[in-house]
Write a protein that holds these residues in place. Structure first.
Motif, short mmCIF file in Angstrom:
data_model
loop_
_atom_site.label_atom_id
_atom_site.label_comp_id
_atom_site.label_asym_id
_atom_site.label_seq_id
_atom_site.Cartn_x
_atom_site.Cartn_y
_atom_site.Cartn_z
N ASP A 268 0.40 -1.30 0.00
CA ASP A 268 0.29 -0.29 0.41
C ASP A 268 1.40 1.29 0.18
O ASP A 268 0.28 2.02 0.17
CB ASP A 268 -0.97 0.08 1.28
CG ASP A 268 -1.69 -1.16 0.89
OD1 ASP A 268 -2.67 -1.21 0.53
OD2 ASP A 268 -1.69 -1.96 2.41
N ALA A 269 1.79 1.48 0.07
CA ALA A 269 3.02 1.76 0.42
C ALA A 269 4.68 1.60 0.16
O ALA A 269 4.85 0.48 0.79
CB ALA A 269 2.80 3.46 0.96
N TYR A 270 5.28 2.17 -0.68
CA TYR A 270 7.27 2.12 -1.08
C TYR A 270 7.59 3.45 0.08
O TYR A 270 7.51 4.25 -0.58
CB TYR A 270 7.31 1.98 -2.27
CG TYR A 270 8.96 1.53 -1.72
CD1 TYR A 270 9.48 0.77 -1.39
CD2 TYR A 270 9.58 3.21 -2.81
CE1 TYR A 270 10.95 0.42 -1.63
CE2 TYR A 270 11.00 2.71 -2.52
CZ TYR A 270 11.55 1.66 -1.75
OH TYR A 270 12.82 1.37 -1.68
N VAL A 271 8.29 2.69 0.76
CA VAL A 271 9.04 3.95 2.15
C VAL A 271 10.62 3.55 1.28
O VAL A 271 11.15 2.46 1.28
CB VAL A 271 8.24 3.52 2.78
CG1 VAL A 271 9.56 4.49 3.91
CG2 VAL A 271 7.20 3.94 3.83
N ALA A 272 11.24 4.95 0.64
CA ALA A 272 12.80 4.87 0.88
C ALA A 272 12.59 6.28 1.88
O ALA A 272 12.60 6.95 1.17
CB ALA A 272 12.45 5.61 -0.26
N PRO A 273 13.14 6.32 2.93
CA PRO A 273 13.73 6.84 3.60
C PRO A 273 15.09 7.92 3.88
O PRO A 273 15.73 7.88 4.58
CB PRO A 273 13.29 6.52 4.55
CG PRO A 273 13.40 5.09 4.92
CD PRO A 273 13.15 4.75 3.82
N HIS A 274 15.71 7.35 2.27
CA HIS A 274 17.12 7.59 2.49
C HIS A 274 17.63 9.03 2.73
O HIS A 274 17.40 9.57 2.78
CB HIS A 274 17.94 7.05 1.40
CG HIS A 274 17.27 5.20 0.29
ND1 HIS A 274 15.68 5.19 0.45
CD2 HIS A 274 17.80 4.42 0.16
CE1 HIS A 274 15.96 4.35 -0.03
NE2 HIS A 274 17.07 4.36 -1.01
N THR A 275 18.85 9.03 3.56
CA THR A 275 19.19 10.04 3.65
C THR A 275 19.80 11.34 2.99
O THR A 275 20.44 12.15 3.55
CB THR A 275 20.17 10.31 5.24
OG1 THR A 275 21.27 9.30 5.07
CG2 THR A 275 18.96 9.64 6.58
N PRO A 319 13.89 14.48 4.50
CA PRO A 319 15.02 13.53 5.36
C PRO A 319 15.19 13.70 6.66
O PRO A 319 15.30 14.13 6.76
CB PRO A 319 16.10 13.79 3.97
CG PRO A 319 15.78 14.59 2.95
CD PRO A 319 14.41 15.58 3.59
N GLY A 320 15.16 12.49 6.95
CA GLY A 320 16.27 11.88 7.99
C GLY A 320 14.93 12.03 9.66
O GLY A 320 15.35 12.33 10.66
N ASP A 321 13.80 12.49 9.04
CA ASP A 321 12.97 13.29 9.74
C ASP A 321 11.53 12.56 10.07
O ASP A 321 10.73 11.81 9.40
CB ASP A 321 12.45 14.56 9.50
CG ASP A 321 11.38 15.44 10.91
OD1 ASP A 321 10.46 14.80 11.60
OD2 ASP A 321 11.44 16.44 10.57
N PRO A 322 11.83 11.71 11.15
CA PRO A 322 10.78 10.13 11.11
C PRO A 322 9.01 10.38 11.61
O PRO A 322 8.50 10.52 10.92
CB PRO A 322 11.22 9.89 13.18
CG PRO A 322 12.26 10.12 13.01
CD PRO A 322 12.58 11.56 11.99
#
Length: 385
Positions: A268-275, A319-322
């Motif tokens: 339902d979502a692809y998450v790319a949390p790269h910094t 980026p980098g912010d939860p």
């Protein structure tokens, strides 16, 4: 140059481990072969028979440059080889290949790519993938071996970010041509239920999650906020790394292409949390092609990949912010599907090999034309041997 080319492709990274550059080289080789051209790949390690077969290639289309060693590079671990033994393999491959053109990836890394750059006596095309500003390795290569960079007849960068980095280190001006995927390998299934995975929402992360810049910890830190609204949320983490015991998170380990595509198709979502330090983001396209909405760090290269003429077809966050990731993911999960998914599919189709391949081939033609009037190739410097 003849209509049908014999092209040598040089990849510095080992095929003993999967990676974006390796997959791109295989895909390009397969597309060139489908168009009637002859191809030969030189790289460390060796791909599996299944990998070659999937690209429409055989065992004789790949030459191993020998074993590789892991080195820290671009915030990751690159498996490359260099030195006299590798130089001999490069020399022999070039000698027996009788290539019309050699296409070198990551040309200024201390690897077989740099060795091939110094030894080839045919038109040369280079592709830059790195997005590390102030790269000491790249800067040192240009300082110590400026003649090697001058050997490049035409230059490609996979994004504007990669082009700026290469030019900032003294590299040539590049034509921006993104990495490519085969969209037909990502069938888009119609989703009639609320969630694509069944009775609960599922989000997916793909990557080497032990590397800090891939940002898995940012995603994990965001989950408590997301689960206040979606307590039944499931997360699957696909890729190499050390599995962790985290409630509601499944670490699947590495998957082959089919398994990864199936995981994306039921997300339902692809998450790319790269910094940071990302030059493209091929998995963003794979997700869009599979119908999975994308939630990604607002990195310049990521924004470039997921933006069409109307703007981003993804939910981007700082980026980098939860907290920012959690808000973007909640927005994505609340959005109706349909039109958003179709728009993402169209964006992915802009990077299909049927579109990207001819662009690369045009660069090959231009390189051949410019090289025909250049200085004799025998005057170029030789590296190692």
């Amino acid at each position: 140059m003849n209509d049908c080319l014999r092209v040598g492709l040089v990849c510095p990274y080992s095929f003993a481990r999967a990676g974006g550059v390796q997959n791109h080289v295989l895909g390009l080789a397969g597309w060139l072969r489908s168009q009637g051209h002859s191809v030969s790949i030189l790289a460390p390690g060796r791909p599996t028979a299944a990998m070659l077969h999937g690209a429409g290639l055989g065992a004789t289309d790949f030459t191993s440059a020998g074993p590789a060693i892991p080195v820290s590079y671009n915030g990751s671990v690159a498996r490359i080889n260099f030195g006299p033994a590798a130089a001999l393999r490069v020399r022999d491959w070039l000698k027996h290949g009788h290539f019309d053109l050699v296409h070198v990836h990551e040309p200024m890394t201390p690897s077989i790519s740099l060795l091939a750059l110094g030894r080839a006596r045919v038109p040369l095309v280079a592709t830059f993938h790195t997005a590390t500003p102030g790269s000491r390795t790249m800067g040192l290569a240009y300082q110590l071996l400026p003649q090697a960079a001058e050997r490049i007849d035409r230059s490609i960068a996979v994004s504007r970010t990669a082009a700026r980095v290469a030019e900032a280190h003294g590299g040539p001006r590049s034509t921006v041509i993104g990495n490519a995927i085969s969209v037909r390998e990502h069938p888009l299934a119609e989703c009639t239920a609320r969630w694509r995975a069944g009775d609960h929402p599922r989000v997916t992360f793909v990557g080497r999650y032990d590397e800090p810049r891939k940002g898995l910890t940012v995603l994990l830190d965001a989950l408590p906020v997301v689960r206040r609204r979606h307590p039944d949320l499931r997360v699957q983490v696909v890729g190499a790394g050390t599995a962790r015991r985290t409630a509601g998170v499944q670490f699947t380990g590495p998957l082959d292409d089919r398994g990864r595509n199936e995981a994306l198709a039921t997300s339902d979502a692809y998450v790319a949390p790269h910094t940071g330090r990302e030059s493209f983001g091929i998995v963003l396209l794979e997700a869009l092609a599979s119908g999975a909405p994308v939630v990604a760090s607002d990195l310049p290269a990521f924004r470039e990949v997921v933006s069409d003429e109307h703007g981003p077809v993804a939910d981007l966050f700082r980026p980098g912010d939860p907290q920012a990731l959690a808000e973007a993911l909640l927005t994505s999960l609340a959005r109706p599907r349909g039109q958003w998914e179709r728009r993402g599919r169209r964006r992915a189709e802009a990077f299909d090999w049927s579109v990207v391949g001819p662009q690369v081939l045009e660069v090959y033609r231009n390189a051949a034309g410019s090289a025909s009037s250049a200085a004799p190739r025998g005057r170029s410097p030789r590296l190692w041997v």
